[in-house]
Design an enzyme around this catalytic site. Structure first.
Site, PDB file in Angstrom:
ATOM      1  N   SER A 250      36.808  42.901  44.146  1.00 13.04           N
ATOM      2  CA  SER A 250      35.507  42.150  44.438  1.00 13.04           C
ATOM      3  C   SER A 250      35.793  41.237  45.768  1.00 13.04           C
ATOM      4  CB  SER A 250      35.170  41.200  43.274  1.00 13.04           C
ATOM      5  OG  SER A 250      34.204  40.193  43.629  1.00 13.04           O
ATOM      6  N   TYR A 263      36.999  34.871  36.812  1.00 13.43           N
ATOM      7  CA  TYR A 263      36.675  36.170  37.702  1.00 13.43           C
ATOM      8  C   TYR A 263      37.537  36.167  38.994  1.00 13.43           C
ATOM      9  CZ  TYR A 263      34.094  40.048  39.653  1.00 13.43           C
ATOM     10  OH  TYR A 263      33.694  41.359  40.195  1.00 13.43           O
TER      11      TYR A 263
END
Length: 375
Positions: A250, A263
């Site tokens: 990401s 995350y």
């Protein structure tokens, strides 16, 4: 991996044509021999002994019989192998009208978390490009529906559904054994399964933190562990068989993310794993890279009406002054020079590049519309 899975991978490696091996389908059913069959007898247990035996007897056979260990059918496509086992006539289907992509055509790929969202989009693009694709997901019903739909569209078997829990070693190892017995091996492993729970570090529970890191970080380790075992065995006969492990990280693996530490931390960590695995696995001709997409604003991770990130971020107060979900969306669109969220097609083009090139490994490839620029 047991000896049957190892044998299937060795055989696929022996059939390597410079880009990929043949489909190798294992069956316990009897198969009629042809003029190019080999009766090998029971397989030895030792890995090197097994490889030496196969190499010594290899002559581009299309059937290798192993007594009580079953038969290995080699074919140019999956449906041809199954037709031979079922003793049916087979005619190669006409080329699909879809655009074939040389980098993935007739290669075997696997996408974890492939039944929905970003993963589903990758699966569809890979199948359209001409790959065989395993759809590996906890949601086996969704994976099965997607596989059936794609196979109907293609007019041939191109997609397979597998149930897997990427945080469980037994589940992942069993998945790789299924792959070995169904197609002989694997050319592209895409570690896409991921979860996200947003929240302040002052309030997030340890349980929620560990839930994210178990899937996004530890899951990547477990998947690489077992995928690389299969790929390395596939490479052993020729030492020329390049394969790919691709982590879907990401942009939050490239820069911190406010009130999203679990995350971002897991994604940062996965890039460290990517570099470390790349250094080790290059000796097996396994390239390990990661892709760092920007925000997939139209996918369920963001847009789900109950648990999507737009909802989570609005509740967490992550976007100053935001009153509605639309306010949150515009805030994130305005962060991107391209003024839109990342789309599946953007990520798939990066996948095609990574697979096609034979020089880069250990890289984090940003696909962020300019939101994150490396220096």
């Amino acid at each position: 991996m047991d000896k049957i899975s190892r044998a299937a991978a060795f055989i696929r490696g022996l059939s390597f044509d410079g880009e990929k091996g043949k489909i190798v389908f294992h069956t316990s059913s009897s198969v009629s021999p042809s003029g190019n069959s080999l009766d090998l007898g029971l397989l030895p247990e030792g890995e090197q002994e097994l490889l030496d035996l196969l190499k010594a007897r290899w002559s581009d056979q299309d059937l290798i019989s192993c007594g009580g260990d079953g038969n290995f059918v080699l074919a140019g496509c999956y449906d041809e192998a199954v037709a031979r086992v079922e003793k049916k006539d087979f005619v190669f289907p006409s080329e699909s009208e879809s655009v074939q992509v040389p980098a993935v055509k007739d290669k075997v790929a696997l996408v974890t978390g492939g039944a929905q969202g970003f993963g589903e989009g990758m699966v569809r693009e890979l199948v359209t490009g001409g790959a065989y694709v395993y759809i590996a997901d906890m949601n086996i019903d969704g994976a099965t529906r997607l596989a059936e739909s794609l196979n109907q569209e293609q007019g041939s078997t191109r997609a397979f559904a597998l149930k897997v829990n990427v945080t469980d070693e037994t589940s992942v190892e069993a998945m790789m054994d299924q792959v070995a017995r169904c197609t002989g091996g694997l050319d592209i492993f895409i570690s896409n399964a991921g979860v996200l729970k947003a929240g302040s570090v002052k309030e997030m529970t340890l349980r929620d933190f560990q839930f994210v890191t178990d899937v996004d970080y530890t899951g990547f380790f477990i998947c690489t562990k077992f995928a690389s075992r299969l790929m390395s065995i596939q490479n052993m006969p020729t030492a020329e068989y390049f394969t790919d492990i691709i982590g879907i990280s990401s942009k939050s693996g490239l820069e911190g993310s406010n009130k999203n530490g679990a995350y971002a931390g897991a994604k940062f960590g996965s890039l460290g794993l990517t570099q470390s695995f790349a250094l080790e696995l290059v000796t097996d001709n396994i390239k390990v890279n990661s892709i760092c997409p920007g925000n997939f604003l139209d996918g369920p991770l963001w847009s789900d009406s109950d648990k999507g990130l737009f909802v989570q971020y609005l509740k967490a107060g992550k976007v100053p002054g935001a009153k509605t979900l639309g306010d949150v969306r515009k805030f994130y669109e305005d962060k991107v020079p391209m003024k839109r969220g990342c789309e599946t097609k953007d990520v798939v083009k990066a996948i095609f590049y990574i697979v096609d090139q034979k020089y880069e490994t250990g890289q984090a490839v940003p696909v962020t519309g300019g939101q994150v620029m490396l220096n």
